[in-house]
Each structure stands twice: as C-alpha cells, then as structure tokens.
Design a protein around this motif. Structure first.
Motif, PDB file in Angstrom:
ATOM      1  N   HIS A  21       0.812  -1.210   0.000  1.00 50.98           N
ATOM      2  CA  HIS A  21       0.000   0.000   0.000  1.00 50.98           C
ATOM      3  C   HIS A  21       0.850   1.267   0.000  1.00 50.98           C
ATOM      4  CE1 HIS A  21      -2.869  -3.080   1.194  1.00 50.98           C
ATOM      5  NE2 HIS A  21      -3.747  -2.305   0.613  1.00 50.98           N
ATOM      6  N   LYS A  22       2.145   1.115  -0.086  1.00 46.63           N
ATOM      7  CA  LYS A  22       3.057   2.253  -0.093  1.00 46.63           C
ATOM      8  C   LYS A  22       3.790   2.242  -1.427  1.00 46.63           C
ATOM      9  CE  LYS A  22       6.859   3.042   2.641  1.00 46.63           C
ATOM     10  NZ  LYS A  22       7.645   2.907   3.840  1.00 46.63           N
ATOM     11  N   THR A  23       5.016   1.834  -1.452  1.00 53.08           N
ATOM     12  CA  THR A  23       5.817   1.777  -2.682  1.00 53.08           C
ATOM     13  C   THR A  23       5.148   0.909  -3.733  1.00 53.08           C
ATOM     14  OG1 THR A  23       7.786   1.937  -1.290  1.00 53.08           O
ATOM     15  CG2 THR A  23       8.126   1.301  -3.577  1.00 53.08           C
ATOM     16  N   GLY A  24       4.622  -0.235  -3.334  1.00 51.49           N
ATOM     17  CA  GLY A  24       4.008  -1.162  -4.273  1.00 51.49           C
ATOM     18  C   GLY A  24       2.835  -0.561  -5.016  1.00 51.49           C
ATOM     19  N   ALA A  25       2.036   0.243  -4.346  1.00 52.15           N
ATOM     20  CA  ALA A  25       0.875   0.862  -4.988  1.00 52.15           C
ATOM     21  C   ALA A  25       1.307   1.826  -6.083  1.00 52.15           C
ATOM     22  CB  ALA A  25       0.018   1.575  -3.942  1.00 52.15           C
ATOM     23  N   VAL A  31       2.449   0.819 -13.820  1.00 48.91           N
ATOM     24  CA  VAL A  31       2.352  -0.266 -14.802  1.00 48.91           C
ATOM     25  C   VAL A  31       0.944  -0.331 -15.384  1.00 48.91           C
ATOM     26  CG1 VAL A  31       2.465  -2.778 -15.099  1.00 48.91           C
ATOM     27  CG2 VAL A  31       4.246  -1.606 -13.799  1.00 48.91           C
ATOM     28  N   GLN A  32      -0.062  -0.278 -14.531  1.00 54.81           N
ATOM     29  CA  GLN A  32      -1.447  -0.369 -15.002  1.00 54.81           C
ATOM     30  C   GLN A  32      -1.819   0.815 -15.895  1.00 54.81           C
ATOM     31  OE1 GLN A  32      -3.902  -2.916 -14.415  1.00 54.81           O
ATOM     32  NE2 GLN A  32      -2.058  -4.021 -13.857  1.00 54.81           N
ATOM     33  N   LEU A  33      -1.408   2.013 -15.504  1.00 56.27           N
ATOM     34  CA  LEU A  33      -1.723   3.188 -16.321  1.00 56.27           C
ATOM     35  C   LEU A  33      -1.042   3.131 -17.680  1.00 56.27           C
ATOM     36  CD1 LEU A  33      -1.706   6.003 -13.615  1.00 56.27           C
ATOM     37  CD2 LEU A  33      -3.676   5.096 -14.861  1.00 56.27           C
ATOM     38  N   THR A  51      -0.099  -8.784 -11.489  1.00 61.65           N
ATOM     39  CA  THR A  51       0.741  -9.763 -10.796  1.00 61.65           C
ATOM     40  C   THR A  51       2.204  -9.356 -10.886  1.00 61.65           C
ATOM     41  OG1 THR A  51      -0.839 -11.531 -11.237  1.00 61.65           O
ATOM     42  CG2 THR A  51       1.432 -12.200 -10.739  1.00 61.65           C
ATOM     43  N   TYR A  52       2.640  -8.962 -12.079  1.00 61.87           N
ATOM     44  CA  TYR A  52       4.015  -8.508 -12.307  1.00 61.87           C
ATOM     45  C   TYR A  52       4.350  -7.321 -11.407  1.00 61.87           C
ATOM     46  CZ  TYR A  52       7.697  -5.794 -14.559  1.00 61.87           C
ATOM     47  OH  TYR A  52       8.820  -5.040 -14.804  1.00 61.87           O
ATOM     48  N   SER A  53       3.498  -6.302 -11.436  1.00 60.47           N
ATOM     49  CA  SER A  53       3.811  -5.071 -10.705  1.00 60.47           C
ATOM     50  C   SER A  53       3.779  -5.278  -9.192  1.00 60.47           C
ATOM     51  CB  SER A  53       2.871  -3.939 -11.125  1.00 60.47           C
ATOM     52  OG  SER A  53       1.525  -4.255 -10.853  1.00 60.47           O
TER      53      SER A  53
END
Length: 137
Positions: A21-25, A31-33, A51-53
C-alpha cells in the motif's frame, strides 16, 4: 513504527501489507496506467501486469532493505543501517538476511513468470524485474 517509546514488531504478512500500500501501490499504478494508455491491453493482460507489478513492488522494497544492511553509505546515498537505527521494520530483520535475498529472487521470478503471455515487446519489463533485484544502490 513506534507508539510512544514502544517499538511495534511486524511479521512478514504485515510488512508486505504495508509495502503493497506504499511503494508497491505506486509501481502498480504506473504499470497499469501504462497498459491502459496503450489501448491494447485486455483483461488478461491487465491481470498479468498486476501480478508482475505487485511482485516487483515488493522485490524493490526487499532489495532496498537488503541494501540498507549490505551497502556502504557512499553507494547507498543514505547512511548505511539508517532503517535499522530508526527501528524501521525490514525484511532482513523479519526473515534474516539470506532468506530476504531468496525472497527477492522469488519475487523476481514471479514477476518474470507473469510476463510469459507477452512477447519480446515486454523485454524492458523483464529487464526492470532483473535490475530491481540486482541493483546495488
């Protein structure tokens, strides 16, 4: 983190939740955008990229924690051991250094596996997953 002068110890699950919920988000959003902006990503591709991101987001933090233990201050760009000195929960503290290194490699492999449906055009994403775990700063 601290409450008053009492340090809160996190387990691996809680540590992962915090970093997702921090760096990962941020990494997942980027990636999604990018995929959405291409106009060519379907639901299956978006799921694979999620999954990758998620894997590289955690791998980035695990490697960052490892570098805090192993890198010298000049290479790292911050004082070596700064996270430990601030009593910040880290993967090496929770898992042990060798297990944290193995976990970073496992996350890299999860990311690479998620990209199997993609052709050579996804090679920069594969390179990024490798770099995240191999980086020294």
């Amino acid at each position: 983190s601290r409450v008053g002068s009492v340090s809160l110890k996190l387990d691996q699950k809680a540590l992962e939740h915090m970093h997702r919920h921090k760096t990962g988000a941020l990494i997942e959003a980027a990636v999604q955008l990018g995929a959405l902006a291409s106009g060519r990503a379907g639901a299956e591709q978006l799921a694979a990229l999620q999954t990758y991101s998620r894997a590289i987001g955690l791998a980035f933090q695990v490697q960052d924690d490892i570098l805090d233990v192993e890198s010298d201050t000049a290479t790292l760009g911050k004082r070596q051991g700064a996270d430990i000195a601030r009593d910040k929960p880290t993967y090496p503290a929770v898992l042990g250094l060798q297990a944290a290194k193995a976990y970073a490699v496992e996350l890299r492999d999860q990311a690479l596996d998620a990209l199997r449906p993609f052709d050579a055009a996804a090679e920069p994403l594969r390179d990024l997953a490798r770099y995240i775990v191999e980086r020294r700063h």
